[in-house]
Design an enzyme around this catalytic site. Structure first.
Site, PDB file in Angstrom:
ATOM      1  N   GLY A  23      39.982   8.706  38.174  1.00 50.21           N
ATOM      2  CA  GLY A  23      38.935   9.721  38.122  1.00 50.21           C
ATOM      3  C   GLY A  23      37.854   9.439  37.113  1.00 50.21           C
ATOM      4  O   GLY A  23      37.484  10.314  36.322  1.00 50.21           O
ATOM      5  N   GLY A  29      36.213  10.193  31.733  1.00 48.45           N
ATOM      6  CA  GLY A  29      36.735   8.987  32.361  1.00 48.45           C
ATOM      7  C   GLY A  29      35.702   7.885  32.419  1.00 48.45           C
ATOM      8  O   GLY A  29      36.000   6.709  32.157  1.00 48.45           O
ATOM      9  N   SER A 163      45.926  18.981  28.238  1.00 45.58           N
ATOM     10  CA  SER A 163      44.958  19.976  27.776  1.00 45.58           C
ATOM     11  C   SER A 163      45.658  21.005  26.897  1.00 45.58           C
ATOM     12  O   SER A 163      46.870  21.245  27.034  1.00 45.58           O
ATOM     13  CB  SER A 163      44.314  20.687  28.972  1.00 45.58           C
ATOM     14  OG  SER A 163      43.561  21.812  28.557  1.00 45.58           O
ATOM     15  N   TYR A 189      46.892  25.690  36.576  1.00 46.69           N
ATOM     16  CA  TYR A 189      46.327  24.613  35.763  1.00 46.69           C
ATOM     17  C   TYR A 189      47.182  24.403  34.520  1.00 46.69           C
ATOM     18  O   TYR A 189      47.517  23.265  34.165  1.00 46.69           O
ATOM     19  CB  TYR A 189      44.893  24.945  35.370  1.00 46.69           C
ATOM     20  CG  TYR A 189      44.212  23.864  34.559  1.00 46.69           C
ATOM     21  CD1 TYR A 189      43.940  22.614  35.126  1.00 46.69           C
ATOM     22  CD2 TYR A 189      43.837  24.068  33.234  1.00 46.69           C
ATOM     23  CE1 TYR A 189      43.310  21.615  34.395  1.00 46.69           C
ATOM     24  CE2 TYR A 189      43.215  23.081  32.495  1.00 46.69           C
ATOM     25  CZ  TYR A 189      42.947  21.855  33.074  1.00 46.69           C
ATOM     26  OH  TYR A 189      42.339  20.859  32.345  1.00 46.69           O
TER      27      TYR A 189
END
Length: 323
Positions: A23, A29, A163, A189
């Site tokens: 990604g 990225g 995260s 998420y």
């Protein structure tokens, strides 16, 4: 702008080394790919959208040439859709057949707070892409990562971008795909990012148990960044949330700032012998208690093998079911 912007100061060169980044056609990225390219690495840009990835590679080359950077590496664009087990298997087969070595694997790609949807294989989109996609990718590439042929004593590294949102996540092993409860984009998420940390922890344990000392693993929080990850905000939460997100952007990190911990975990000599830990701002941080739960880490590994269609006795270091 953003707050707490630590910079990776390592000057390590990556000449002769091969790195895979998922990604990386945009955001942190892309910044990571540019950094590795400037250090002399052969960078494999594993992206779903080939047109955007090719454009990103051209942008990186033009920028580095304009800056007059010397001893640049190589950029290769390959197709990889993390939401498709078929695509992952096709990609890994190509890499194993083509590449002689893999020194760095950066599991960077993913989706964030998208509307409720399923992957090609029927998994909840965020868990399926952010965790299961990278789980299968890493597992299938491990034999090549472990058995690379080179004389350097530096270990190869597997870096997974998690995260701080893992703090909002729980591992609901009875409903990993959100089929028995009301869907929460934030909750899903958070679960996927918690899974990233648990996977890193369990992989480090299994590497140590197998007496494999030339591979180290890392998970990290890059910071809150103004990137395309927020593109689903309007679809999921409406116009007001999108407006608030836009108003707060000046407080967020730039992709260049957000990529620093990824780069640190990938190249810095200070952490090259650390493994299975969680990082933020180029330092080891303590994740939540749920992210330190060894039983959950082991169970997630077992459940993930089942979900991606691999047997429970699959040997990730040899790529087979031999005992």
């Amino acid at each position: 702008m953003g707050f707490f912007n630590t910079v990776c100061t390592s000057t390590v060169k990556l000449t002769g080394k091969t790195a895979i980044i998922t990604g990386c056609n945009t955001g942190i990225g892309k910044v990571t790919a540019q950094d590795f390219y400037k250090r002399g690495a052969r960078v494999i840009m594993a992206c779903r959208n080939q047109e955007k990835a090719t454009k990103a590679a051209q942008d990186i080359k033009q920028k580095c040439e304009h800056e007059g950077t010397c001893n640049l590496g190589e950029l290769i664009v390959d197709e990889l859709d993390l939401s498709s087990l078929k695509s992952i298997r096709q990609f890994t087969k190509k890499i194993i057949d083509r590449e002689s070595r893999i020194d760095i694997l950066v599991n960077n790609g993913g989706v964030m707070t998208c509307p409720e949807s399923k992957t090609e294989d029927g998994f909840e989109m965020q868990f399926g892409t952010n965790h299961l996609g990278h789980f299968l990718l890493t597992i299938l590439l491990l034999p090549k990562i472990v058995h690379r042929n080179f004389e350097s004593s530096d270990p190869s590294r597997i870096v997974t971008v998690s995260s701080v949102a893992h703090e909002r996540g729980t591992m609901n092993f009875e409903d990993l795909n959100w089929e028995k409860r009301k869907y929460s984009a934030i909750g899903a998420y958070g679960q996927s990012k918690l899974a990233n940390i648990l996977f890193t922890k369990e992989l480090a344990r299994r590497l140590k148990e197998a007496n494999i000392n030339n591979v180290t693993t890392y998970s990290l929080h890059p910071g809150v960044i103004a990137t395309e990850l927020g593109r689903h905000m309007k679809d999921t939460y409406g116009v007001i949330a999108t407006f608030v997100w836009g108003m707060l952007k000046w407080l967020l990190k730039t992709p260049e700032q957000g990529a620093q911990t990824t780069i640190y975990c990938s190249v810095d000599e200070k952490c090259k012998h650390e493994s299975g830990l969680y990082y933020a701002e180029c330092n080891v941080k303590t994740p939540t208690k749920l992210a330190q739960n060894q039983e959950d880490a082991e169970r997630l590994w077992t459940e993930s093998l089942k979900l991606v269609g691999l047997p429970e006795n699959f040997d990730p270091f040899r790529g087979d079911t031999s005992s």
